[in-house]
Enzyme design. Structure first.
Site, PDB file in Angstrom:
ATOM      1  N   LYS A 133       0.830  -1.219   0.000  1.00  0.00           N
ATOM      2  CA  LYS A 133       0.000   0.000   0.000  1.00  0.00           C
ATOM      3  C   LYS A 133       0.862   1.267   0.000  1.00  0.00           C
ATOM      4  O   LYS A 133       0.673   2.157  -0.819  1.00  0.00           O
ATOM      5  CB  LYS A 133      -0.946   0.022   1.220  1.00  0.00           C
ATOM      6  CG  LYS A 133      -1.899  -1.157   1.291  1.00  0.00           C
ATOM      7  CD  LYS A 133      -2.847  -1.048   2.467  1.00  0.00           C
ATOM      8  CE  LYS A 133      -2.198  -1.124   3.835  1.00  0.00           C
ATOM      9  NZ  LYS A 133      -1.626  -2.448   4.179  1.00  0.00           N
ATOM     10  N   ARG A 164     -10.057   0.605   8.126  1.00  0.00           N
ATOM     11  CA  ARG A 164      -9.776  -0.816   8.332  1.00  0.00           C
ATOM     12  C   ARG A 164     -10.676  -1.456   9.367  1.00  0.00           C
ATOM     13  O   ARG A 164     -10.355  -2.549   9.865  1.00  0.00           O
ATOM     14  CB  ARG A 164      -8.292  -1.084   8.587  1.00  0.00           C
ATOM     15  CG  ARG A 164      -7.675  -0.381   9.703  1.00  0.00           C
ATOM     16  CD  ARG A 164      -6.262  -0.033   9.340  1.00  0.00           C
ATOM     17  NE  ARG A 164      -5.257  -1.001   9.630  1.00  0.00           N
ATOM     18  CZ  ARG A 164      -3.991  -0.846   9.235  1.00  0.00           C
ATOM     19  NH1 ARG A 164      -3.636   0.181   8.494  1.00  0.00           N
ATOM     20  NH2 ARG A 164      -3.104  -1.708   9.544  1.00  0.00           N
ATOM     21  N   ARG A 220      11.761  -5.510   5.329  1.00  0.00           N
ATOM     22  CA  ARG A 220      11.453  -4.093   5.044  1.00  0.00           C
ATOM     23  C   ARG A 220      12.326  -3.153   5.882  1.00  0.00           C
ATOM     24  O   ARG A 220      12.651  -3.438   7.022  1.00  0.00           O
ATOM     25  CB  ARG A 220       9.981  -3.822   5.370  1.00  0.00           C
ATOM     26  CG  ARG A 220       9.636  -2.341   5.305  1.00  0.00           C
ATOM     27  CD  ARG A 220       8.175  -2.071   5.298  1.00  0.00           C
ATOM     28  NE  ARG A 220       7.485  -2.523   6.490  1.00  0.00           N
ATOM     29  CZ  ARG A 220       6.160  -2.470   6.629  1.00  0.00           C
ATOM     30  NH1 ARG A 220       5.410  -1.994   5.648  1.00  0.00           N
ATOM     31  NH2 ARG A 220       5.593  -2.893   7.733  1.00  0.00           N
ATOM     32  N   ARG A 238      10.835  -1.560  11.404  1.00  0.00           N
ATOM     33  CA  ARG A 238       9.689  -1.266  12.265  1.00  0.00           C
ATOM     34  C   ARG A 238       9.564  -2.295  13.383  1.00  0.00           C
ATOM     35  O   ARG A 238       9.794  -3.478  13.159  1.00  0.00           O
ATOM     36  CB  ARG A 238       8.398  -1.240  11.430  1.00  0.00           C
ATOM     37  CG  ARG A 238       8.085   0.132  10.904  1.00  0.00           C
ATOM     38  CD  ARG A 238       6.971   0.152   9.902  1.00  0.00           C
ATOM     39  NE  ARG A 238       5.747  -0.548  10.287  1.00  0.00           N
ATOM     40  CZ  ARG A 238       4.641  -0.542   9.552  1.00  0.00           C
ATOM     41  NH1 ARG A 238       4.615   0.144   8.418  1.00  0.00           N
ATOM     42  NH2 ARG A 238       3.570  -1.193   9.932  1.00  0.00           N
ATOM     43  N   ARG A 266      -0.972  -9.235  13.096  1.00  0.00           N
ATOM     44  CA  ARG A 266      -1.540  -8.191  12.224  1.00  0.00           C
ATOM     45  C   ARG A 266      -2.335  -8.833  11.085  1.00  0.00           C
ATOM     46  O   ARG A 266      -3.381  -8.320  10.687  1.00  0.00           O
ATOM     47  CB  ARG A 266      -0.413  -7.313  11.663  1.00  0.00           C
ATOM     48  CG  ARG A 266       0.136  -6.349  12.723  1.00  0.00           C
ATOM     49  CD  ARG A 266       1.506  -5.803  12.355  1.00  0.00           C
ATOM     50  NE  ARG A 266       1.525  -5.075  11.119  1.00  0.00           N
ATOM     51  CZ  ARG A 266       2.610  -4.918  10.353  1.00  0.00           C
ATOM     52  NH1 ARG A 266       3.754  -5.465  10.716  1.00  0.00           N
ATOM     53  NH2 ARG A 266       2.542  -4.232   9.248  1.00  0.00           N
TER      54      ARG A 266
HETATM   55  P1  AP5 Z   1       4.727  -1.675   2.048  1.00  0.00           P
HETATM   56  O1  AP5 Z   1       4.453  -0.763   0.894  1.00  0.00           O
HETATM   57  O2  AP5 Z   1       5.454  -1.114   3.218  1.00  0.00           O
HETATM   58  O3  AP5 Z   1       3.382  -2.430   2.498  1.00  0.00           O
HETATM   59  P2  AP5 Z   1       2.097  -1.861   3.243  1.00  0.00           P
HETATM   60  O4  AP5 Z   1       0.909  -2.552   2.629  1.00  0.00           O
HETATM   61  O5  AP5 Z   1       2.104  -0.365   3.261  1.00  0.00           O
HETATM   62  O6  AP5 Z   1       2.372  -2.497   4.670  1.00  0.00           O
HETATM   63  P3  AP5 Z   1       2.201  -1.936   6.135  1.00  0.00           P
HETATM   64  O7  AP5 Z   1       2.877  -2.961   7.028  1.00  0.00           O
HETATM   65  O8  AP5 Z   1       2.695  -0.523   6.255  1.00  0.00           O
HETATM   66  O9  AP5 Z   1       0.675  -2.000   6.316  1.00  0.00           O
HETATM   67  P4  AP5 Z   1      -0.068  -2.070   7.616  1.00  0.00           P
HETATM   68  O10 AP5 Z   1      -1.440  -1.859   7.095  1.00  0.00           O
HETATM   69  O11 AP5 Z   1       0.142  -3.266   8.463  1.00  0.00           O
HETATM   70  O12 AP5 Z   1       0.618  -0.935   8.496  1.00  0.00           O
HETATM   71  P5  AP5 Z   1       0.290   0.609   8.737  1.00  0.00           P
HETATM   72  O13 AP5 Z   1       1.557   1.347   8.663  1.00  0.00           O
HETATM   73  O14 AP5 Z   1      -0.873   1.045   7.915  1.00  0.00           O
HETATM   74  O15 AP5 Z   1       5.532  -2.932   1.467  1.00  0.00           O
HETATM   75  C1  AP5 Z   1       6.040  -3.941   2.319  1.00  0.00           C
HETATM   76  C2  AP5 Z   1       7.465  -4.320   1.909  1.00  0.00           C
HETATM   77  O16 AP5 Z   1       7.417  -4.917   0.620  1.00  0.00           O
HETATM   78  C3  AP5 Z   1       8.454  -3.147   1.788  1.00  0.00           C
HETATM   79  O17 AP5 Z   1       9.727  -3.565   2.209  1.00  0.00           O
HETATM   80  C4  AP5 Z   1       8.474  -2.831   0.281  1.00  0.00           C
HETATM   81  O18 AP5 Z   1       9.720  -2.278  -0.111  1.00  0.00           O
HETATM   82  C5  AP5 Z   1       8.258  -4.224  -0.288  1.00  0.00           C
HETATM   83  N1  AP5 Z   1       7.554  -4.205  -1.565  1.00  0.00           N
HETATM   84  C6  AP5 Z   1       6.262  -3.912  -1.772  1.00  0.00           C
HETATM   85  N2  AP5 Z   1       5.944  -4.044  -3.061  1.00  0.00           N
HETATM   86  C7  AP5 Z   1       7.073  -4.439  -3.687  1.00  0.00           C
HETATM   87  C8  AP5 Z   1       7.370  -4.768  -5.025  1.00  0.00           C
HETATM   88  N3  AP5 Z   1       6.443  -4.750  -5.994  1.00  0.00           N
HETATM   89  N4  AP5 Z   1       8.627  -5.133  -5.320  1.00  0.00           N
HETATM   90  C9  AP5 Z   1       9.560  -5.190  -4.355  1.00  0.00           C
HETATM   91  N5  AP5 Z   1       9.338  -4.895  -3.055  1.00  0.00           N
HETATM   92  C10 AP5 Z   1       8.089  -4.531  -2.736  1.00  0.00           C
HETATM   93  O19 AP5 Z   1      -0.219   0.546  10.250  1.00  0.00           O
HETATM   94  C11 AP5 Z   1       0.649   0.254  11.313  1.00  0.00           C
HETATM   95  C12 AP5 Z   1      -0.134   0.238  12.623  1.00  0.00           C
HETATM   96  O20 AP5 Z   1      -0.751   1.544  12.837  1.00  0.00           O
HETATM   97  C13 AP5 Z   1      -1.321  -0.736  12.697  1.00  0.00           C
HETATM   98  O21 AP5 Z   1      -0.908  -2.041  13.074  1.00  0.00           O
HETATM   99  C14 AP5 Z   1      -2.185  -0.054  13.767  1.00  0.00           C
HETATM  100  O22 AP5 Z   1      -1.680  -0.261  15.051  1.00  0.00           O
HETATM  101  C15 AP5 Z   1      -2.037   1.424  13.421  1.00  0.00           C
HETATM  102  N6  AP5 Z   1      -3.055   1.883  12.443  1.00  0.00           N
HETATM  103  C16 AP5 Z   1      -2.817   2.426  11.209  1.00  0.00           C
HETATM  104  N7  AP5 Z   1      -3.955   2.723  10.575  1.00  0.00           N
HETATM  105  C17 AP5 Z   1      -4.964   2.362  11.428  1.00  0.00           C
HETATM  106  C18 AP5 Z   1      -6.388   2.396  11.339  1.00  0.00           C
HETATM  107  N8  AP5 Z   1      -7.030   2.880  10.252  1.00  0.00           N
HETATM  108  N9  AP5 Z   1      -7.102   1.921  12.393  1.00  0.00           N
HETATM  109  C19 AP5 Z   1      -6.500   1.449  13.501  1.00  0.00           C
HETATM  110  N10 AP5 Z   1      -5.151   1.384  13.651  1.00  0.00           N
HETATM  111  C20 AP5 Z   1      -4.400   1.835  12.631  1.00  0.00           C
END
Ligand code: AP5
Length: 217
Positions: free
Chosen positions: A13, A89, A123, A156, A167
């Site tokens: 994402k 979410r 990552r 992270r 997660r």
């Molecule tokens: P990346 O782009 O980082 O993936 P992502 O889908 O953004 O993953 P996240 O772990 O950030 O999502 P998440 O939803 O768990 O966490 P968030 O930060 O929103 O890609 C992953 C890896 O793959 C990277 O190393 C990248 O380089 C690699 N990659 C990707 N595509 C690639 C490709 N095509 N080729 C090569 N490499 C590739 O949330 C974190 C925490 O915040 C949650 O657990 C919660 O506690 C809180 N939170 C956030 N939003 C909310 C909400 N709405 N409600 C409640 N709590 C929330």
């Protein structure tokens, strides 16, 4: 154009949203990034959010919804449009969003659990500008250093194997129902990651193709 990019943890994402915002000229709103900024502060809210994030649990809806509302009601965000990464979410978040604004389309990322676990455990993120890297699949030019701003890269705290599994379970139980909330109401662009080494630019092209076919604007 107001978009949601939706998918499990590690589905890409943040990687794709950061590229799409530049191409489409819209704002990127990542609740994960906003919370990672908040936890750097010294405040009761920071302490509360830090505990949820560390455990890989969702931050309570009322906190997330108010934060999100305050961002997307900013005039510059309203004027340009946005891509939401990490929100909504839960069903309660989706229902609250319906009352705040209209969404043009949802981009749904489909990725196998095997790819997710491998990508999250390798990552790295820039401490300064939050650019996302991967030590195996999306390497920075110099190890441990951000290509864009020279900032230090870190892993992270919630990217540990046990927390990743938690997660993913929370995504299945609490976030997947959000898709049913939107099905039939707004257009879907569903994109599957064919393999772990599919380059981000190829994925972004597929997303743009899907959006173009919808004739949004
Ligand atoms: P990346 O782009 O980082 O993936 P992502 O889908 O953004 O993953 P996240 O772990 O950030 O999502 P998440 O939803 O768990 O966490 P968030 O930060 O929103 O890609 C992953 C890896 O793959 C990277 O190393 C990248 O380089 C690699 N990659 C990707 N595509 C690639 C490709 N095509 N080729 C090569 N490499 C590739 O949330 C974190 C925490 O915040 C949650 O657990 C919660 O506690 C809180 N939170 C956030 N939003 C909310 C909400 N709405 N409600 C409640 N709590 C929330």
């Amino acid at each position: 154009m107001n978009l949601i990019i939706f998918g499990p943890p590690g589905s890409g994402k943040g990687t794709y949203a950061s590229r799409l915002k530049s191409i489409l000229g819209i704002k990127e709103v990542s609740t994960g990034d906003l919370f990672r900024d908040i936890v750097q502060q010294d405040s009761p809210l920071a302490d509360k959010v830090r505990n949820y994030m560390k455990r890989g649990e969702l931050v309570p809806d009322e906190i997330v919804i108010e934060l999100l509302r305050s961002i997307i009601e900013k005039p510059e965000v309203k004027a340009k449009g946005f891509i939401l990464d990490g929100f909504p979410r839960t069903l309660a978040q989706a229902e609250a969003l319906d009352k705040i604004t209209k969404i043009s389309a949802i981009i749904v990322l489909k990725v196998s659990e095997e790819i997710i676990i491998e990508r999250l455990s390798t990552r790295r993120i820039c401490k300064k500008c939050e650019t996302i890297y991967n030590v195996k699949y999306l390497k920075p030019k110099a190890e441990g250093v951000c290509d864009k701003c020279g900032g230090e890269l870190y892993q992270r705290e919630d990217d540990k194997p046990e927390t990743i599994k938690k997660r993913l379970a929370i995504y299945d139980s609490q976030s997947k129902p959000v898709l049913e909330h939107y099905r039939g109401k707004i257009p879907f662009v569903e994109i599957t990651t064919p393999s772990i080494d599919t380059h981000p630019e190829e994925m972004v092209e597929k997303i743009l193709d899907g959006l173009q076919k919808l004739n949004l604007n």
